[in-house]
Scaffold this motif. Structure first.
Motif, PDB file in Angstrom:
ATOM      1  N   SER A 170       0.648  -1.163  -0.210  1.00  0.00           N
ATOM      2  CA  SER A 170      -0.520  -0.394   0.421  1.00  0.00           C
ATOM      3  C   SER A 170       1.238   1.316  -0.225  1.00  0.00           C
ATOM      4  O   SER A 170       2.137   1.728   0.606  1.00  0.00           O
ATOM      5  CB  SER A 170      -0.966  -0.261   1.402  1.00  0.00           C
ATOM      6  N   LEU A 171       0.486   2.139  -0.526  1.00  0.00           N
ATOM      7  CA  LEU A 171       0.703   3.728  -0.629  1.00  0.00           C
ATOM      8  C   LEU A 171       0.535   4.286   0.281  1.00  0.00           C
ATOM      9  O   LEU A 171       0.548   5.521   0.303  1.00  0.00           O
ATOM     10  CB  LEU A 171       1.196   4.142  -2.197  1.00  0.00           C
ATOM     11  N   ALA A 172      -0.215   3.766   1.317  1.00  0.00           N
ATOM     12  CA  ALA A 172      -0.894   4.669   2.060  1.00  0.00           C
ATOM     13  C   ALA A 172      -0.776   3.218   3.455  1.00  0.00           C
ATOM     14  O   ALA A 172      -2.199   3.829   3.766  1.00  0.00           O
ATOM     15  CB  ALA A 172      -2.680   5.366   1.858  1.00  0.00           C
ATOM     16  N   PRO A 173      -0.895   3.134   3.706  1.00  0.00           N
ATOM     17  CA  PRO A 173      -0.162   2.129   4.668  1.00  0.00           C
ATOM     18  C   PRO A 173      -1.226   2.651   6.164  1.00  0.00           C
ATOM     19  O   PRO A 173      -0.292   2.548   6.977  1.00  0.00           O
ATOM     20  CB  PRO A 173       1.593   1.841   4.846  1.00  0.00           C
ATOM     21  N   PHE A 174      -2.304   2.672   6.500  1.00  0.00           N
ATOM     22  CA  PHE A 174      -2.992   2.802   7.691  1.00  0.00           C
ATOM     23  C   PHE A 174      -3.719   3.221   8.250  1.00  0.00           C
ATOM     24  O   PHE A 174      -4.438   2.942   6.397  1.00  0.00           O
ATOM     25  CB  PHE A 174      -2.118   4.889   8.239  1.00  0.00           C
ATOM     26  N   THR A 175      -4.307   3.273   8.942  1.00  0.00           N
ATOM     27  CA  THR A 175      -5.855   3.110   9.344  1.00  0.00           C
ATOM     28  C   THR A 175      -6.549   4.195   9.877  1.00  0.00           C
ATOM     29  O   THR A 175      -5.589   4.758  10.695  1.00  0.00           O
ATOM     30  CB  THR A 175      -6.127   1.997   9.667  1.00  0.00           C
ATOM     31  N   VAL A 176      -7.732   4.571   9.584  1.00  0.00           N
ATOM     32  CA  VAL A 176      -8.099   5.723  10.578  1.00  0.00           C
ATOM     33  C   VAL A 176      -9.337   4.638  11.231  1.00  0.00           C
ATOM     34  O   VAL A 176     -10.020   4.685  10.507  1.00  0.00           O
ATOM     35  CB  VAL A 176      -9.324   7.091   9.968  1.00  0.00           C
ATOM     36  N   SER A 177      -9.285   5.297  12.656  1.00  0.00           N
ATOM     37  CA  SER A 177     -10.796   4.976  13.430  1.00  0.00           C
ATOM     38  C   SER A 177     -11.818   5.384  13.205  1.00  0.00           C
ATOM     39  O   SER A 177     -11.977   6.682  13.238  1.00  0.00           O
ATOM     40  CB  SER A 177     -10.539   4.246  14.961  1.00  0.00           C
ATOM     41  N   LEU A 178     -12.892   5.048  12.658  1.00  0.00           N
ATOM     42  CA  LEU A 178     -14.815   5.503  13.016  1.00  0.00           C
ATOM     43  C   LEU A 178     -15.006   5.639  14.499  1.00  0.00           C
ATOM     44  O   LEU A 178     -15.252   4.496  15.301  1.00  0.00           O
ATOM     45  CB  LEU A 178     -15.193   4.921  12.080  1.00  0.00           C
ATOM     46  N   PRO A 179     -15.780   6.882  14.471  1.00  0.00           N
ATOM     47  CA  PRO A 179     -16.106   6.360  16.111  1.00  0.00           C
ATOM     48  C   PRO A 179     -18.092   5.669  16.182  1.00  0.00           C
ATOM     49  O   PRO A 179     -18.566   4.851  15.251  1.00  0.00           O
ATOM     50  CB  PRO A 179     -17.288   7.941  15.858  1.00  0.00           C
ATOM     51  N   GLU A 195     -17.693   3.015  17.214  1.00  0.00           N
ATOM     52  CA  GLU A 195     -17.698   1.441  16.933  1.00  0.00           C
ATOM     53  C   GLU A 195     -17.288   1.074  15.668  1.00  0.00           C
ATOM     54  O   GLU A 195     -18.540   0.046  15.296  1.00  0.00           O
ATOM     55  CB  GLU A 195     -17.864   0.461  17.641  1.00  0.00           C
ATOM     56  N   TRP A 196     -17.337   1.732  14.676  1.00  0.00           N
ATOM     57  CA  TRP A 196     -18.188   1.793  12.943  1.00  0.00           C
ATOM     58  C   TRP A 196     -17.284   0.949  12.491  1.00  0.00           C
ATOM     59  O   TRP A 196     -17.421   0.567  11.468  1.00  0.00           O
ATOM     60  CB  TRP A 196     -18.724   3.069  12.209  1.00  0.00           C
ATOM     61  N   GLY A 197     -15.833   0.548  12.989  1.00  0.00           N
ATOM     62  CA  GLY A 197     -15.172  -0.167  12.342  1.00  0.00           C
ATOM     63  C   GLY A 197     -13.580   1.295  11.968  1.00  0.00           C
ATOM     64  O   GLY A 197     -13.398   2.352  12.655  1.00  0.00           O
ATOM     65  N   VAL A 198     -13.022   0.577  10.863  1.00  0.00           N
ATOM     66  CA  VAL A 198     -11.844   1.272  10.662  1.00  0.00           C
ATOM     67  C   VAL A 198     -12.139   1.643   8.934  1.00  0.00           C
ATOM     68  O   VAL A 198     -12.868   0.874   8.255  1.00  0.00           O
ATOM     69  CB  VAL A 198     -11.152   0.664  10.818  1.00  0.00           C
ATOM     70  N   ILE A 199     -11.082   3.200   8.249  1.00  0.00           N
ATOM     71  CA  ILE A 199     -11.375   3.005   6.998  1.00  0.00           C
ATOM     72  C   ILE A 199      -9.459   2.920   6.672  1.00  0.00           C
ATOM     73  O   ILE A 199      -8.921   3.879   7.619  1.00  0.00           O
ATOM     74  CB  ILE A 199     -12.486   4.291   6.930  1.00  0.00           C
ATOM     75  N   SER A 200      -9.765   2.509   5.948  1.00  0.00           N
ATOM     76  CA  SER A 200      -8.218   2.308   4.928  1.00  0.00           C
ATOM     77  C   SER A 200      -7.833   3.862   4.638  1.00  0.00           C
ATOM     78  O   SER A 200      -8.980   4.678   4.412  1.00  0.00           O
ATOM     79  CB  SER A 200      -8.119   1.222   3.671  1.00  0.00           C
TER      80      SER A 200
END
Length: 601
Positions: free
Chosen positions: A277-286, A288-293
């Motif tokens: 991945s050129l963007a190797p991180f994730t962001v947690s959603l509020p 408990e909606w999960g995470v977004i790449s």
């Protein structure tokens, strides 16, 4: 410039200058190579390694991720290619550059190695960027003094587009499926080369039309009447430069949204195919909606920045102009939805033709198909050959070398067509090529376009929003037919034998939808957008199509997941419901959009 235009119109065929037909055949061979290669991609990438015609055995999701990025970039590079031609090379040189780069791209793909395959795709994207916007610009320049004949010229040119797509998908697909992928990829390159030589050797017929841009302001004539005046020109130049210029903040938004969008386009196939991945991180959603790449964060941010740019620029105009630009933006959004579903034709619908359609014909059914297929192939070829004969009579002394290249190309086309008919003639059983179904779109366009044209010219001509609505609903109906045809296929099935009539009907409805929407988009754009913003909004339009292309293959890549969890019928049912729903939204918005357009029809 006017002298060169008048010289072009001294010798005509079917009421149009020879130069139009030079462009017709150049476009025909380019579309032959483009569609001939493109329809092979999904089949080549997903074909098993161990088979009579081995491919790369990729999962469908991976193949469609790559194809989506490729198809999307094809609509982004023309923005740059048109700008380069306007500023430096001129249209004709840009077309030749594009042809050369695309020829090299097809040659690279014919080698079938990993590095040459990716190199070939990259070259095709670059070459299309130079070719696509500039060959149509030559036509526009040719008809500066013949505005009343321009619609007819573009209609003839559009036939070249569809003739090339028709023969390209038929013959490249035939060779690739029956003799090997390299033959299909290689044939596309051969005709691209012949098309370039035909165009290059006819260059002197155009004079200075499409030549490198001059720093002088040309005097413009419309149907013989000089409507320019130095004071008017100076006033227009001053207004164009001072009213709503691009600010530094605008340019920053353009740069950031472009970088974000391109990063997503390249990262999507890289992440799915290569696991990187050129963007190797994730962001947690509020909540408990999960995470977004990271990739999705970037593309959403790019979209938000672009919308801010669009809103800021539109808001600076006077109310009437602002309203019309809002209407164009809404139509662009509908265009995204349309192409996101319509472009399943070269993805999930080609897979449906290959793996889920009964393509075996026997007895009388096979005989009828052979007759119909032979007529479909030879009648258009006879008509085009007659046009070539008319051209040769008038131009062999002036552009004989170009005529010879054209003759060689058509001799090769005739040989391949006759051989294909001969090859399929002597057996009672027949297996229809999966790529054959791709030609139906071009065939239906050629046969139905005159009917729709008459409709638009009649008193029953619907408004823009209603045309979009009808187009989207017809698109959804086509997928509803496929959903019904696939309804008996069990969950997770990798093969089936659905009647080919469902696929044929789907292409018919999709083509009618395309005729309601696709050819009219740029027409409305030119009517609604002020001249000083036309370049930016054309860029927005191409961006809308590019987004639609990427969405099409991203959604098409879900075919295995949805068909395994639910069914293939459910997969196509989703594709039926969404465009029909968006079509009804367009109907509801019809009064609002009419008001925003301020009398433009």
């Amino acid at each position: 410039m006017n002298t060169d235009i008048e010289n072009l119109f001294k010798d005509t065929v079917l009421g149009h200058p020879i130069g139009l037909f030079i462009l017709f055949f150049t476009e025909m061979w380019e579309r032959f190579s483009f569609y001939g290669m493109r329809i092979l991609l999904i089949l080549f990438l997903t074909a098993p390694l161990v088979s009579d015609n081995p491919g790369w055995d990729w999962p469908r999701e991976h193949a469609l991720a790559l194809i989506g990025t490729y198809a999307s970039l094809l609509y982004l590079t023309p923005i740059i290619g048109g700008w380069i031609a306007d500023k430096w090379t001129g249209y004709r040189i840009a077309v030749v550059i594009g042809c050369i780069i695309m020829t090299l791209g097809h040659a690279a793909m014919a080698l079938e190695t990993t590095w040459s395959f990716y190199l070939g795709l990259a070259l095709l994207v670059l070459g299309t960027g130079f070719f696509k916007p500039n060959i149509t610009s030559i036509i526009s320049e040719m008809y500066k003094t013949r505005e009343s004949k321009k619609d007819g010229a573009y209609t003839i040119f559009y036939m070249g587009v569809n003739a090339g797509a028709f023969f390209g998908m038929m013959l490249c697909g035939y060779l690739a499926e029956n003799y090997g992928w390299a033959y299909g990829f290689g044939l596309a390159g051969i005709f691209m080369l012949l098309g370039m030589l035909q165009f290059l050797l006819a260059h002197k017929i155009f004079g200075k039309i499409g030549a490198a841009p001059s720093k002088k302001i040309d005097v413009v004539f419309h149907d013989g009447e000089d409507i320019t005046d130095p004071e008017v020109i100076n006033e227009e130049v001053e207004v164009a430069s001072k009213l709503n210029p691009f600010t530094t903040f605008d340019k920053v938004l353009i740069a950031l949204s472009s970088i974000g969008g391109l990063l997503y386009l390249f990262n999507d196939p890289l992440e799915k195919i290569g696991g990187k991945s050129l963007a190797p991180f994730t962001v947690s959603l509020p909540f408990e909606w999960g995470v977004i790449s990271g990739s999705n964060v970037i593309v959403i941010s790019a979209l938000v920045l672009f919308l801010i740019l669009l809103i800021m620029r539109i808001s600076r105009y006077i109310p009437i102009v602002r309203d019309r630009l809002v209407a164009v933006s809404i139509f662009a959004l509908f265009t995204v939805f349309f192409f996101a579903f319509f472009e399943q034709s070269l993805g999930s619908m080609t897979l449906f033709a290959s793996d889920y359609t009964n393509r075996d014909l026997v007895g009388n059914t096979a005989t009828i198909f052979k007759i119909v297929d032979g007529l479909l192939t030879t009648i258009p070829l006879i008509i085009i050959t007659y046009v070539i004969f008319l051209i040769f009579k008038k131009t062999f002394k002036t552009i004989g070398a170009s005529n010879i290249m054209l003759a060689i190309a058509f001799l090769g086309l005739w040989i391949l067509v006759v051989y294909r008919i001969y090859d399929k003639s002597f057996s009672e059983e027949l297996k229809v090529d999966a790529t054959w179904f791709g030609i139906l779109n071009s065939f239906f366009i050629i046969t139905l376009a005159p009917i729709f044209s008459k409709w638009w010219e009649s008193k029953y001509n619907p408004s823009a929003a209603m045309k979009y609505a009808i187009g989207l609903v017809l698109l959804g109906v086509g997928f509803a037919v496929l959903a019904y045809g696939a309804s008996d296929i069990p969950s997770g099935a990798q093969t089936a034998s659905v009647s080919m009539i469902f696929l044929i009907l789907a292409y018919l409805f999709h083509t009618m939808g395309e005729l309601c929407l696709s050819p009219l988009g740029l027409s409305y754009l030119s009517k609604l957008v002020p001249a000083r913003m036309i370049g930016f909004m054309f860029g927005v339009w191409y961006l809308a199509i590019a987004v639609g292309q990427k969405l099409a293959n991203t959604m098409g890549g879900m075919i295995d997941k949805i068909s395994a969890e639910y069914s293939l019928g459910t997969f196509f049912l989703i594709f039926a419901v969404v465009p029909i729903a968006v079509g009804f939204i367009s109907m509801v918005l019809n009064p609002v959009l009419k008001k925003l357009m301020h009398g433009v029809r």
